[in-house]
Design a protein around this motif. Structure first.
Motif, PDB file in Angstrom:
ATOM      1  N   THR A  96      -0.862   9.981   6.230  1.00  0.00           N
ATOM      2  CA  THR A  96      -2.204  10.236   6.764  1.00  0.00           C
ATOM      3  C   THR A  96      -2.074  10.849   8.152  1.00  0.00           C
ATOM      4  O   THR A  96      -1.128  10.559   8.890  1.00  0.00           O
ATOM      5  CB  THR A  96      -3.049   8.952   6.856  1.00  0.00           C
ATOM      6  N   ALA A 104       6.457  12.092   1.823  1.00  0.00           N
ATOM      7  CA  ALA A 104       5.345  11.629   2.662  1.00  0.00           C
ATOM      8  C   ALA A 104       5.631  11.908   4.139  1.00  0.00           C
ATOM      9  O   ALA A 104       4.752  12.363   4.875  1.00  0.00           O
ATOM     10  CB  ALA A 104       5.095  10.134   2.438  1.00  0.00           C
ATOM     11  N   LYS A 157      -0.672  11.370  -1.240  1.00  0.00           N
ATOM     12  CA  LYS A 157       0.148  10.303  -1.823  1.00  0.00           C
ATOM     13  C   LYS A 157       1.226  10.908  -2.711  1.00  0.00           C
ATOM     14  O   LYS A 157       1.003  11.923  -3.381  1.00  0.00           O
ATOM     15  CB  LYS A 157      -0.726   9.373  -2.677  1.00  0.00           C
ATOM     16  N   CYS A 203      -5.069  12.819   3.881  1.00  0.00           N
ATOM     17  CA  CYS A 203      -4.210  11.828   3.251  1.00  0.00           C
ATOM     18  C   CYS A 203      -3.597  12.463   1.998  1.00  0.00           C
ATOM     19  O   CYS A 203      -4.269  13.188   1.266  1.00  0.00           O
ATOM     20  CB  CYS A 203      -5.063  10.610   2.874  1.00  0.00           C
ATOM     21  N   PHE A 208       2.800   4.153  -4.401  1.00  0.00           N
ATOM     22  CA  PHE A 208       2.827   5.476  -3.784  1.00  0.00           C
ATOM     23  C   PHE A 208       3.301   5.351  -2.346  1.00  0.00           C
ATOM     24  O   PHE A 208       3.076   4.323  -1.701  1.00  0.00           O
ATOM     25  CB  PHE A 208       1.414   6.089  -3.733  1.00  0.00           C
ATOM     26  N   TRP A 209       3.907   6.409  -1.819  1.00  0.00           N
ATOM     27  CA  TRP A 209       4.089   6.552  -0.378  1.00  0.00           C
ATOM     28  C   TRP A 209       2.988   7.494   0.066  1.00  0.00           C
ATOM     29  O   TRP A 209       2.785   8.556  -0.535  1.00  0.00           O
ATOM     30  CB  TRP A 209       5.473   7.112  -0.025  1.00  0.00           C
ATOM     31  N   GLN A 210       2.273   7.095   1.089  1.00  0.00           N
ATOM     32  CA  GLN A 210       1.087   7.826   1.545  1.00  0.00           C
ATOM     33  C   GLN A 210       1.286   8.314   2.981  1.00  0.00           C
ATOM     34  O   GLN A 210       1.752   7.575   3.837  1.00  0.00           O
ATOM     35  CB  GLN A 210      -0.104   6.879   1.488  1.00  0.00           C
TER      36      GLN A 210
END
Length: 145
Positions: A107, A134, A119, A117, A103-105
């Protein structure tokens, strides 16, 4: 006599041997320390020096709170950040069947003490699109878009 709200960041100093009597205000915010001492005699007594300390403390806290509301903390990219975007990282999650999902997350912190956050699946969106999503989510989350 005094409530916790009345004495937050204010301490009584009584050192008879040193002829020192008064109130000490000490506050620390974001690594910076603020302090001031209010002696009884020059202020006109115990209650007057306490009042002066209380007023100074309240004014200081008000100014510091205003600074927080009007300034955004500037985040700098860590040497550990390989995405090139602060608050955006690639994460791998292992499921119970042993399969790993990427995943690209994004935050961010919308308010002090809060963390958000989100994802985006590499499998569902592809690596480039998940990264773009993201980055866009992070920008919206911190209010720069």
């Amino acid at each position: 006599m005094w409530t916790p709200e009345d004495t937050y960041a204010i301490a009584r100093i009584d050192l008879p041997d040193a002829s020192t009597h008064g109130w000490q205000v000490r506050v620390q915010r974001r690594g910076r320390k603020y302090a001031k001492y209010f002696a009884d005699r020059p202020c006109g007594g115990v209650r007057a020096s306490y009042r002066a300390a209380l007023d100074w403390r309240n004014d200081l806290l008000s100014r510091l709170e205003q600074e927080v509301r009007t300034s955004t903390r500037i985040c700098q990219r860590s040497t550990r950040n390989s995405s090139g975007v602060v608050g955006v990282s690639k994460v791998a999650v292992s499921s119970s069947n042993g399969e790993t999902y990427l995943f690209w997350q994004a935050t961010w912190s919308p308010e002090p003490g809060q963390r958000r956050c989100v994802k985006f699946s590499v499998k569902r969106h592809g690596d480039r699109q998940a990264f773009r999503l993201a980055v866009e989510a992070r920008r919206k989350g911190i209010g720069t878009e």
